[in-house]
Enzyme design. Structure first.
Site, PDB file in Angstrom:
ATOM      1  N   CYS A  83      -5.683  11.401  13.215  1.00  0.00           N
ATOM      2  CA  CYS A  83      -6.435  10.166  13.408  1.00  0.00           C
ATOM      3  C   CYS A  83      -5.973   9.520  14.695  1.00  0.00           C
ATOM      4  CB  CYS A  83      -6.246   9.239  12.222  1.00  0.00           C
ATOM      5  SG  CYS A  83      -4.554   8.713  12.069  1.00  0.00           S
ATOM      6  N   ASP A 121       4.899   0.526  12.089  1.00  0.00           N
ATOM      7  CA  ASP A 121       3.687  -0.160  11.646  1.00  0.00           C
ATOM      8  C   ASP A 121       3.642  -1.617  12.101  1.00  0.00           C
ATOM      9  OD1 ASP A 121       2.809   2.140  10.451  1.00  0.00           O
ATOM     10  OD2 ASP A 121       3.657   1.660   8.500  1.00  0.00           O
ATOM     11  N   LYS A 165       0.830  -1.211   0.000  1.00  0.00           N
ATOM     12  CA  LYS A 165       0.000   0.000   0.000  1.00  0.00           C
ATOM     13  C   LYS A 165       0.862   1.257   0.000  1.00  0.00           C
ATOM     14  CE  LYS A 165      -1.653   1.548   4.109  1.00  0.00           C
ATOM     15  NZ  LYS A 165      -1.250   2.919   4.379  1.00  0.00           N
ATOM     16  N   ASN A 166       1.855   1.268   0.868  1.00  0.00           N
ATOM     17  CA  ASN A 166       2.632   2.499   1.011  1.00  0.00           C
ATOM     18  C   ASN A 166       3.607   2.726  -0.142  1.00  0.00           C
ATOM     19  OD1 ASN A 166       1.225   3.004   3.285  1.00  0.00           O
ATOM     20  ND2 ASN A 166       2.832   2.383   4.724  1.00  0.00           N
ATOM     21  N   ARG A 220      -5.122  10.315   3.888  1.00  0.00           N
ATOM     22  CA  ARG A 220      -4.042  11.263   4.171  1.00  0.00           C
ATOM     23  C   ARG A 220      -3.078  11.431   2.998  1.00  0.00           C
ATOM     24  NH1 ARG A 220      -1.253  13.745   8.355  1.00  0.00           N
ATOM     25  NH2 ARG A 220       0.987  13.585   8.168  1.00  0.00           N
ATOM     26  N   ARG A 248      -0.636  14.172  13.516  1.00  0.00           N
ATOM     27  CA  ARG A 248       0.016  13.904  12.227  1.00  0.00           C
ATOM     28  C   ARG A 248       0.027  15.205  11.442  1.00  0.00           C
ATOM     29  NH1 ARG A 248      -1.776   8.397   9.472  1.00  0.00           N
ATOM     30  NH2 ARG A 248       0.301   8.525   8.601  1.00  0.00           N
ATOM     31  N   PRO A 249       0.872  16.139  11.866  1.00  0.00           N
ATOM     32  CA  PRO A 249       0.868  17.442  11.200  1.00  0.00           C
ATOM     33  C   PRO A 249       1.404  17.356   9.767  1.00  0.00           C
ATOM     34  CG  PRO A 249       2.660  17.308  12.794  1.00  0.00           C
ATOM     35  CD  PRO A 249       1.884  16.029  12.906  1.00  0.00           C
ATOM     36  N   ILE A 250       1.184  18.426   8.996  1.00  0.00           N
ATOM     37  CA  ILE A 250       1.719  18.452   7.626  1.00  0.00           C
ATOM     38  C   ILE A 250       2.600  19.690   7.440  1.00  0.00           C
ATOM     39  CG2 ILE A 250      -0.084  17.129   6.444  1.00  0.00           C
ATOM     40  CD1 ILE A 250      -1.080  20.124   5.723  1.00  0.00           C
ATOM     41  N   ASP A 251       2.981  20.305   8.555  1.00  0.00           N
ATOM     42  CA  ASP A 251       3.765  21.538   8.474  1.00  0.00           C
ATOM     43  C   ASP A 251       5.028  21.380   7.630  1.00  0.00           C
ATOM     44  OD1 ASP A 251       4.457  19.745  10.517  1.00  0.00           O
ATOM     45  OD2 ASP A 251       5.604  21.252  11.602  1.00  0.00           O
TER      46      ASP A 251
HETATM   47  N1  EPU Z   1       5.506  14.842  10.867  1.00  0.00           N
HETATM   48  C1  EPU Z   1       5.610  16.169  11.180  1.00  0.00           C
HETATM   49  N2  EPU Z   1       5.332  17.102  10.219  1.00  0.00           N
HETATM   50  C2  EPU Z   1       4.968  16.739   8.953  1.00  0.00           C
HETATM   51  C3  EPU Z   1       4.862  15.390   8.631  1.00  0.00           C
HETATM   52  C4  EPU Z   1       5.146  14.451   9.624  1.00  0.00           C
HETATM   53  O1  EPU Z   1       5.923  16.530  12.300  1.00  0.00           O
HETATM   54  O2  EPU Z   1       4.733  17.625   8.114  1.00  0.00           O
HETATM   55  C5  EPU Z   1       5.763  13.802  11.877  1.00  0.00           C
HETATM   56  C6  EPU Z   1       4.486  13.231  12.477  1.00  0.00           C
HETATM   57  O3  EPU Z   1       4.044  13.975  13.594  1.00  0.00           O
HETATM   58  C7  EPU Z   1       4.886  11.821  12.889  1.00  0.00           C
HETATM   59  C8  EPU Z   1       5.925  11.432  11.833  1.00  0.00           C
HETATM   60  O4  EPU Z   1       6.356  12.689  11.260  1.00  0.00           O
HETATM   61  O5  EPU Z   1       5.509  11.871  14.133  1.00  0.00           O
HETATM   62  C9  EPU Z   1       5.390  10.535  10.755  1.00  0.00           C
HETATM   63  O6  EPU Z   1       4.605  11.318   9.981  1.00  0.00           O
HETATM   64  P1  EPU Z   1       3.390  10.976   9.080  1.00  0.00           P
HETATM   65  O7  EPU Z   1       2.231  10.583   9.849  1.00  0.00           O
HETATM   66  O8  EPU Z   1       3.265  12.142   8.149  1.00  0.00           O
HETATM   67  O9  EPU Z   1       3.910   9.765   8.316  1.00  0.00           O
HETATM   68  P2  EPU Z   1       3.598   9.502   6.866  1.00  0.00           P
HETATM   69  O10 EPU Z   1       4.839   9.821   6.106  1.00  0.00           O
HETATM   70  O11 EPU Z   1       2.334  10.123   6.429  1.00  0.00           O
HETATM   71  C10 EPU Z   1       4.146   6.982   6.453  1.00  0.00           C
HETATM   72  C11 EPU Z   1       3.291   5.750   6.286  1.00  0.00           C
HETATM   73  C12 EPU Z   1       2.711   5.354   7.623  1.00  0.00           C
HETATM   74  C13 EPU Z   1       3.869   5.073   8.579  1.00  0.00           C
HETATM   75  C14 EPU Z   1       4.761   6.328   8.683  1.00  0.00           C
HETATM   76  C15 EPU Z   1       6.022   6.083   9.485  1.00  0.00           C
HETATM   77  C16 EPU Z   1       2.472   6.030   4.033  1.00  0.00           C
HETATM   78  C17 EPU Z   1       1.320   6.298   3.141  1.00  0.00           C
HETATM   79  N3  EPU Z   1       2.218   6.053   5.346  1.00  0.00           N
HETATM   80  O12 EPU Z   1       3.282   7.962   6.936  1.00  0.00           O
HETATM   81  O13 EPU Z   1       2.002   4.142   7.414  1.00  0.00           O
HETATM   82  O14 EPU Z   1       3.371   4.763   9.863  1.00  0.00           O
HETATM   83  O15 EPU Z   1       5.194   6.736   7.367  1.00  0.00           O
HETATM   84  O16 EPU Z   1       6.810   5.101   8.886  1.00  0.00           O
HETATM   85  O17 EPU Z   1       3.561   5.733   3.576  1.00  0.00           O
HETATM   86  C18 EPU Z   1       0.277   2.567   7.740  1.00  0.00           C
HETATM   87  O18 EPU Z   1       0.627   2.035   6.677  1.00  0.00           O
HETATM   88  O19 EPU Z   1      -0.553   2.027   8.504  1.00  0.00           O
HETATM   89  C19 EPU Z   1       0.855   3.871   8.107  1.00  0.00           C
HETATM   90  C20 EPU Z   1       0.314   4.649   9.029  1.00  0.00           C
END
Ligand code: EPU
Length: 418
Positions: free
Chosen positions: A114, A305, A20-21, A90, A119-122
């Site tokens: 969630c 994960d 998926k990722n 997301r 899960r910020p996007i800053d």
């Molecule tokens: N974060 C920030 N600022 C941002 C973006 C992220 O501070 O702008 C911090 C978050 O607070 C968190 C960490 O970075 O502490 C991880 O961030 P985020 O939730 O954005 O992770 P992601 O890149 O969206 C991917 C996977 C996740 C996996 C995480 C960590 C995808 C689509 N998702 O998320 O997968 O947990 O990396 O490895 O690739 C899952 O598959 O169930 C899943 C949640």
């Protein structure tokens, strides 16, 4: 909701499907390419279907059959997205880079939080603003207009997966050289890089998490590209089989090389497994498990994960195991579902928990907190051996292909009901 009645001990072989990722960022990146793109080993899961519906709004034509996805992104058109729909997933944040390149402006919803908590996007915005001049963000949406800087840029990013992916896609067609320091190098990020390279992008990776992207004028395509199999599913099934196999179970397409650290931790816990040829693993039913402490980390550390399936394994080890969840605040909250099943555990702070085993888990109605924790509570049910219901299963269906079918084939009496 899943209704689970009983299980015979599981046996047989399971073949792990596409990740998926990996596939979601690859689909987003495909929007940069003005050719027909063909992907294989695409998982038939909720998140892929939702993402395809979203990109159809910009007139992408998608044909998806038997894990083969054909995308025609030759002519994209501007649209008003259904922001509510986009908010549900997301990874819609990954549309920022390709759609700005093709359509010059985009508005997407600000993704919410969630059960993984904050899960910020800053950082997406901060670094994309380094490349583009104009961004307008507010509580509801992010509006960006395209006008890229055309000189060399150095971005000191800090290991987050989707931020790295957005930056990669944003820079392959940008004039100038981009150095992305401290990038994520998870297997799905590398799969995205392989995909972009196949389309003639100029990307190199250094040993120290630095990715260098050099400008190419156009991306071209005349191949098929196979998405990697899902190492998180593979790791989840390893735990499931170690606890519930009749004798042993075979996992094909197991992505052993991506699970090096995780497999070491399984062995520390006295899980018996053998690594065979052709990326196949044989996992034996394992008794006399030992407690183990884990700390999640960025790749190649212990994957966040897989924290929840591993926690279920630890319920069966004699003694106290500690979990330190580094990446997310409150990703351990789901453990209260195991407490409902009579596990003795303590969440000592938003990043740490202790599990005391060996627990005799007792069936109860439990819920999925997120995708991975959803799978974990089903594994816990396999141990509780009673009739139970698991609610909120939409999470599991977002990321685990044929979850029910796989368990049924392996002997579990599980069905999906309204
Ligand atoms: N974060 C920030 N600022 C941002 C973006 C992220 O501070 O702008 C911090 C978050 O607070 C968190 C960490 O970075 O502490 C991880 O961030 P985020 O939730 O954005 O992770 P992601 O890149 O969206 C991917 C996977 C996740 C996996 C995480 C960590 C995808 C689509 N998702 O998320 O997968 O947990 O990396 O490895 O690739 C899952 O598959 O169930 C899943 C949640």
């Amino acid at each position: 909701m899943y209704k689970i009645n009983w299980w015979k001990e599981l046996s047989w072989t399971v073949k792990i499907g596409g990740s998926k990722n990996a596939v979601l960022p690859i689909i987003a990146a495909a929007l940069l390419i003005k050719w027909k793109v063909v992907l294989t080993n695409v998982p038939e899961i909720g998140d892929v279907f939702t993402f395809l519906e979203i990109i159809e709004w910009v007139w992408v034509k998608a044909k998806f059959e038997n894990h083969r996805l054909e995308l025609d992104c030759i002519e994209l058109k501007e649209t008003d997205f259904d922001l509510e729909k986009m908010k549900k997933i997301r990874v819609s944040i990954l549309l920022l880079a390709p759609l700005l390149d093709r359509l010059w402006k985009i508005s997407i919803p600000t993704p919410g939080w969630c059960n993984l908590w904050k899960r910020p996007i800053d950082d997406h915005i901060k670094w994309l603003e380094n490349i583009w001049y104009k961004a307008k963000t507010n509580f509801e949406s992010i509006d960006l207009k395209w006008k890229t800087k055309s000189w060399d840029l150095e971005l000191n990013w800090g290991f987050w997966v989707t931020v790295t992916e957005n930056l990669l896609v944003a820079n392959v067609l940008r004039k100038g050289k981009t150095t992305i320091k401290l990038s994520a190098i998870e297997p799905h990020v590398i799969n995205l890089i392989d995909f972009l390279r196949k389309a003639w992008a100029n990307i190199s990776i250094r040993y120290d998490h630095t990715i260098i992207v050099e400008w190419v004028e156009e991306l071209i395509w005349d191949f098929e590209f196979e998405v990697i199999s899902d190492y998180i599913q593979s790791g989840s099934y390893m735990v499931m089989w170690a606890l519930s196999a009749k004798d042993f179970i075979i996992i094909e397409n197991a992505r052993v090389q991506d699970l090096f650290f995780y497999i070491q931790k399984l062995r520390d816990a006295w899980v018996k497994l053998e690594i065979l040829e052709n990326d196949t693993v044989k996992v034996y039913k394992s008794d006399n498990l030992k407690p183990v402490n884990i700390q999640t980390n960025v790749f190649p550390g212990f994957p966040t994960d897989l924290q929840s399936p591993f926690a279920v394994l630890m319920t069966q080890a004699e003694g106290v195991s500690k979990i330190h969840e580094v990446l997310f605040e409150w990703r351990l909250g789901w453990l209260i579902e195991l407490e409902k099943m009579w596990l003795e555990m303590r969440i000592t702070n938003p990043h740490e928990a202790e599990i005391t085993g060996k627990a005799h888990l007792v069936w109860n109605t439990v819920t999925s907190w997120d995708l991975r924790a959803g799978c974990a509570v089903v594994i816990a049910w396999l141990l509780a051996k009673g009739e139970t219901n698991v609610t909120n299963i939409a999470y599991i269906k977002r990321g685990y292909e044929d979850f029910v079918k796989n368990l049924q084939n392996l002997g579990a009496d599980i069905e999906e009901i309204d």
